[in-house]
Structure formats: C-alpha cells, structure tokens
Design an enzyme around this catalytic site. Structure first.
Site, PDB file in Angstrom:
ATOM      1  NE  ARG A  97      -4.158  -1.627   0.855  1.00  0.00           N
ATOM      2  CZ  ARG A  97      -5.372  -1.762   1.300  1.00  0.00           C
ATOM      3  NH1 ARG A  97      -5.637  -1.562   2.543  1.00  0.00           N
ATOM      4  NH2 ARG A  97      -6.330  -2.104   0.488  1.00  0.00           N
ATOM      5  CD  GLN A 102      -2.889   5.673  -3.609  1.00  0.00           C
ATOM      6  OE1 GLN A 102      -2.253   6.527  -4.233  1.00  0.00           O
ATOM      7  NE2 GLN A 102      -3.643   5.969  -2.593  1.00  0.00           N
ATOM      8  CG  ASP A 105      -4.725  -1.456  -3.213  1.00  0.00           C
ATOM      9  OD1 ASP A 105      -5.316  -2.554  -3.121  1.00  0.00           O
ATOM     10  OD2 ASP A 105      -4.489  -0.728  -2.236  1.00  0.00           O
ATOM     11  CB  SER A 108      -7.953   0.021  -2.813  1.00  0.00           C
ATOM     12  OG  SER A 108      -7.149  -0.060  -1.670  1.00  0.00           O
ATOM     13  CE1 TYR A 203      -5.311  -4.273   4.052  1.00  0.00           C
ATOM     14  CE2 TYR A 203      -2.950  -4.667   3.981  1.00  0.00           C
ATOM     15  CZ  TYR A 203      -4.164  -4.539   3.331  1.00  0.00           C
ATOM     16  OH  TYR A 203      -4.222  -4.678   1.985  1.00  0.00           O
TER      17      TYR A 203
HETATM   18  P1  NAD Z   1      -9.555  -3.878   5.501  1.00  0.00           P
HETATM   19  O1  NAD Z   1     -10.440  -4.250   4.359  1.00  0.00           O
HETATM   20  O2  NAD Z   1      -8.486  -4.810   5.890  1.00  0.00           O
HETATM   21  O3  NAD Z   1     -10.476  -3.633   6.796  1.00  0.00           O
HETATM   22  C1  NAD Z   1     -11.589  -2.781   6.745  1.00  0.00           C
HETATM   23  C2  NAD Z   1     -11.646  -1.928   7.985  1.00  0.00           C
HETATM   24  O4  NAD Z   1     -12.020  -2.725   9.114  1.00  0.00           O
HETATM   25  C3  NAD Z   1     -10.311  -1.286   8.357  1.00  0.00           C
HETATM   26  O5  NAD Z   1     -10.469   0.113   8.386  1.00  0.00           O
HETATM   27  C4  NAD Z   1     -10.002  -1.866   9.734  1.00  0.00           C
HETATM   28  O6  NAD Z   1      -9.346  -0.940  10.577  1.00  0.00           O
HETATM   29  C5  NAD Z   1     -11.387  -2.175  10.240  1.00  0.00           C
HETATM   30  N1  NAD Z   1     -11.466  -3.117  11.373  1.00  0.00           N
HETATM   31  C6  NAD Z   1     -10.743  -4.226  11.644  1.00  0.00           C
HETATM   32  N2  NAD Z   1     -11.155  -4.809  12.796  1.00  0.00           N
HETATM   33  C7  NAD Z   1     -12.196  -4.070  13.245  1.00  0.00           C
HETATM   34  C8  NAD Z   1     -13.066  -4.162  14.371  1.00  0.00           C
HETATM   35  N3  NAD Z   1     -12.953  -5.116  15.281  1.00  0.00           N
HETATM   36  N4  NAD Z   1     -14.022  -3.216  14.511  1.00  0.00           N
HETATM   37  C9  NAD Z   1     -14.154  -2.210  13.618  1.00  0.00           C
HETATM   38  N5  NAD Z   1     -13.383  -2.068  12.543  1.00  0.00           N
HETATM   39  C10 NAD Z   1     -12.402  -2.988  12.352  1.00  0.00           C
HETATM   40  O7  NAD Z   1      -8.878  -2.453   5.291  1.00  0.00           O
HETATM   41  P2  NAD Z   1      -8.810  -1.568   3.972  1.00  0.00           P
HETATM   42  O8  NAD Z   1     -10.126  -0.937   3.763  1.00  0.00           O
HETATM   43  O9  NAD Z   1      -8.273  -2.371   2.874  1.00  0.00           O
HETATM   44  O10 NAD Z   1      -7.759  -0.425   4.313  1.00  0.00           O
HETATM   45  C11 NAD Z   1      -7.181  -0.127   5.540  1.00  0.00           C
HETATM   46  C12 NAD Z   1      -6.479   1.220   5.450  1.00  0.00           C
HETATM   47  O11 NAD Z   1      -5.445   1.233   4.475  1.00  0.00           O
HETATM   48  C13 NAD Z   1      -7.394   2.362   5.092  1.00  0.00           C
HETATM   49  O12 NAD Z   1      -7.259   3.378   6.037  1.00  0.00           O
HETATM   50  C14 NAD Z   1      -6.921   2.860   3.773  1.00  0.00           C
HETATM   51  O13 NAD Z   1      -7.052   4.260   3.638  1.00  0.00           O
HETATM   52  C15 NAD Z   1      -5.488   2.452   3.771  1.00  0.00           C
HETATM   53  N6  NAD Z   1      -5.059   2.252   2.367  1.00  0.00           N
HETATM   54  C16 NAD Z   1      -3.922   2.871   1.946  1.00  0.00           C
HETATM   55  C17 NAD Z   1      -3.516   2.696   0.624  1.00  0.00           C
HETATM   56  C18 NAD Z   1      -2.286   3.362   0.103  1.00  0.00           C
HETATM   57  O14 NAD Z   1      -1.668   4.133   0.816  1.00  0.00           O
HETATM   58  N7  NAD Z   1      -1.883   3.098  -1.115  1.00  0.00           N
HETATM   59  C19 NAD Z   1      -4.257   1.926  -0.250  1.00  0.00           C
HETATM   60  C20 NAD Z   1      -5.411   1.312   0.226  1.00  0.00           C
HETATM   61  C21 NAD Z   1      -5.803   1.490   1.553  1.00  0.00           C
END
Ligand code: NAD
Length: 355
Positions: A97, A102, A105, A108, A203
């Site tokens: 990430r 990006q 990804d 995402s 994550y």
């Molecule tokens: P994910 O699909 O793994 O999880 C979804 C969400 O569930 C996450 O926000 C996680 O914190 C939350 N979660 C886990 N356990 C939980 C619980 N018990 N109760 C409530 N919530 C819980 O995560 P994702 O959507 O793929 O992305 C995570 C982060 O990564 C995001 O903040 C996103 O902005 C970031 N991200 C960054 C990049 C990049 O920089 N290139 C790309 C994609 C995502």
C-alpha cells in the site's frame, strides 16, 4: 498490453456478462481462443480474475507467471501447485500500500465498489426511505446508518449513504480514520477498547477476545438505533472478527437491515453466510458474496486497470520481458512463488502472518 508489444489472447466469451463481445477484444488487438488449456500451456503470463484450480495452475510452464486475485491465505493448494510447476504467482491482494502501487491495488478498487453496492442493496431492502422528506403528509426523519469498519469499503459506504441523505455513524478500531469519517459528514463513534494499532500497510491489528467483547457492548446501542448496519471489518490475512451478535440483532428494530461485507472471510454478523439472506427477529441479514460483481462492468474496468498497471510496471522495454524475478518492492511484495518455492514471508510455512 498490445501497445507494449505483447501477444495477447483471451478466452472466448470472456466479456459476455458485461456485454463485451469477442469482436471487441479482436479490435483491441487480441486473439480469441476456445482452447483455454492450450492458451494456458502456451502463456508466459496468465492473467486471471479469481484463483484457478490447482490442477490448472499445475499446467503452467516453468518460469511462466500467474497474475490475479489468488486468495493466497486460503489457497495453499494453489501455492503448492505453482511452486511445483516452477511458475511465478503474483497475488494482487498483496500489492503493497504505497503511493506508487495505488493504481495496482485491486483490494481497494473492488472494496470501494463493494461499499457503494452495500448501501444500494440496503436502500432497496429496507422498509423506509433514506433522506429526510418534508411533505404535506408529514415529515419523515432520515434513515440512520451505522457503518462498522471505516477502511476503503466503509468510507465509500459512508459517502454513498450520505449522498442518499441518511444520518451516518461509523466506528473503526483505527482512531486515525475518525477525521476521514467526519469529513464525509458522518459521526465517528469513539469506543475505548485499549491499545489497537495498525500494520505498516495500514491494516488493522486483530483485537483480543476481551477487546472485541468491550467493542460489542459499546456498539449494541448504536446498532439498536440504526435502520441499517453495514459491517466491513477485516483483519488482513485472518478470518474477519465476529462483531454483531445475535443479541445485538435482537436489539434492532424489525424491518431494519444488516449487510455483512466480510461474509466471504468468515463474517462480522452472527448467522450470516455467503449468498444467504436470512431474517433474524425481523432483521434482514444480508450476506451476499462478490458485491463488486453486481456492478461488473466497473469492477472489470478497475480490476483490468490494476492488473495492467502491474504488468506495465514489471515490463522491461529493452529486454522485452517481464521482470518477475527481481527485487523491485512492488513485485516482491505480491510475489507468492518463484523458482519452485513459496517465497512470500507471510505465506512460508515457517512465516508468521502480519498483525
Ligand atoms: P480492511 O479491508 O483490511 O479492513 C476494513 C476496515 O475494518 C479497516 O479500516 C479496519 O481498521 C477495520 N477493522 C478491523 N477490525 C475491526 C473491528 N474489530 N471493529 C471495527 N473495525 C475494524 O482495510 P482496507 O479498507 O483495505 O484499508 C485499511 C487502510 O489502508 C485504510 O485506512 C486505507 O485508507 C489504507 N489504504 C492505503 C492505501 C495506500 O496508501 N496506497 C491503499 C489502500 C488502503
């Protein structure tokens, strides 16, 4: 890919479900084949959407590459088959990430579509309207939506529900997302479950059972007030945490809806199962799998762009070959097998899953 000078073939009927006929692929410069086995056998690189059967991966040539969503944490049989065949597996789920990566990804791109579809499904299933309506026959209060997990899918769900006029609350174990939630016009629900944290890839880390119990207790009231609960909580490489219990569903108003986006990795909602919709005490629990598939044309467009970006990144124009064996960060990050071995640290038998 054709512009890069590659010889591309696609399986006949590949785009039928999204109304791209074979002629469109020919026009783009690809050949169309009926013989999937022969095409796989001949390919230096095979690009797939979903992981193939291990028997099929076993037919790849030594040194050939397989690119796609390969479900690496659950498909040890596929990793073993790729390693045995001497093929290089590149799992889009493991794309790092970083800013540069990006556009590759796929998690995402597909998660944002899933977040959107979840709200559209909820709006269709629920027995009331989302926006506030002021009419001569009376005023309808806006529907209340509670989003659990405010990552990519959750944030898109919040934005979509807000666009439809709902009142939205959201919770995530990563406090860093509070600001993003608020900037979309939703309320961030603060729950103190102690130390949480996140991995270097952003994550969430897994909570302890005690922390999860504290979370459930605090969340019950927010579920009870909601017309729609959308759960998107995932812990990368592990089964999804069980967050909404049967008791919490029982506290919700009959006619309300719970949409479980984590259903394919074990489910956040008690009683949800892939591709099942059940009523629990009048609450509709929706566990439909593959939500991006419900907006398949856009899902395809984004996934194609993700895979093409990775291929383009790894393509060496001078050598006219893919560099799947080098130490490039992105390639190394998503490479699961190479030269007859499972090479990704999180997947090696002696490796430890992050988080
Ligand atoms: P994910 O699909 O793994 O999880 C979804 C969400 O569930 C996450 O926000 C996680 O914190 C939350 N979660 C886990 N356990 C939980 C619980 N018990 N109760 C409530 N919530 C819980 O995560 P994702 O959507 O793929 O992305 C995570 C982060 O990564 C995001 O903040 C996103 O902005 C970031 N991200 C960054 C990049 C990049 O920089 N290139 C790309 C994609 C995502």
């Amino acid at each position: 890919l054709v512009e890069l000078g590659l010889d591309v073939s696609v399986e006949a009927g590949l785009g039928a479900a999204i109304h791209f006929d074979d002629a469109a692929y020919r026009e783009a410069g690809a050949s169309v084949t009926d013989d999937r086995a022969a095409a796989l056998d001949a390919a230096d690189t095979a690009v797939v959407v979903r992981p193939p059967a291990a028997e099929e991966a076993a037919t790849l040539r030594r040194g050939a590459a397989l690119v796609g969503l390969l479900d690496p944490f659950n498909r040890r049989d596929l990793l073993d088959a790729l390693a045995k065949a001497g093929a290089t597996g590149l799992a889009l789920e493991l794309i790092p990430r970083t800013t540069l990566a990006q556009k590759m990804d796929a998690l995402s791109s597909q998660a944002s579509l899933a977040g959107y579809v979840a709200v559209i499904l909820a709006a269709e299933r629920i027995d009331r309207v989302f926006p506030m309506m002021i009419t001569p026959a009376g005023t309808l209060a806006p529907a209340r939506v509670f989003v659990v997990g405010a990552g990519v899918a959750g944030l898109q769900a919040i934005a979509t529900a807000r666009r439809l006029g709902a009142r939205v609350e959201a919770y995530d174990t990563r406090p860093a997302v509070a600001e993003q939630v608020q900037s979309l016009g939703a309320r961030f629900v603060a729950i103190d479950v102690g130390e949480t944290g996140q991995t270097k890839d952003g994550y969430a880390k897994a909570l302890t059972e005690d922390q999860l119990e504290r979370q459930r207790l605090a969340m019950a009231r927010h579920c009870a007030q909601a017309d729609v609960v959308i759960t998107t909580a995932q812990v990368f490489g592990r089964p999804a945490p069980r967050i909404v219990t049967a008791a919490m569903l029982a506290g919700m108003r009959p006619g309300s809806v719970a949409i479980d986006l984590a259903v394919e990795s074990g489910g956040n909602v008690e009683g949800s199962a892939p591709d099942r919709e059940v009523e629990v005490g009048g609450v509709r629990v929706v566990g439909l799998a593959n939500l991006p598939g419900r907006v398949a044309a856009d899902a395809s467009r984004m996934l194609a762009a993700n895979a093409a970006a990775l291929l383009e990144h790894a393509w060496d124009r001078e050598a006219k070959a893919f560099r799947w064996d080098g130490d490039d960060d992105i390639v190394q990050g998503c490479r699961v097998t190479l030269g007859g071995e499972i090479v990704h640290p999180a997947l090696r038998p002696d490796g430890r899953k992050e988080g």
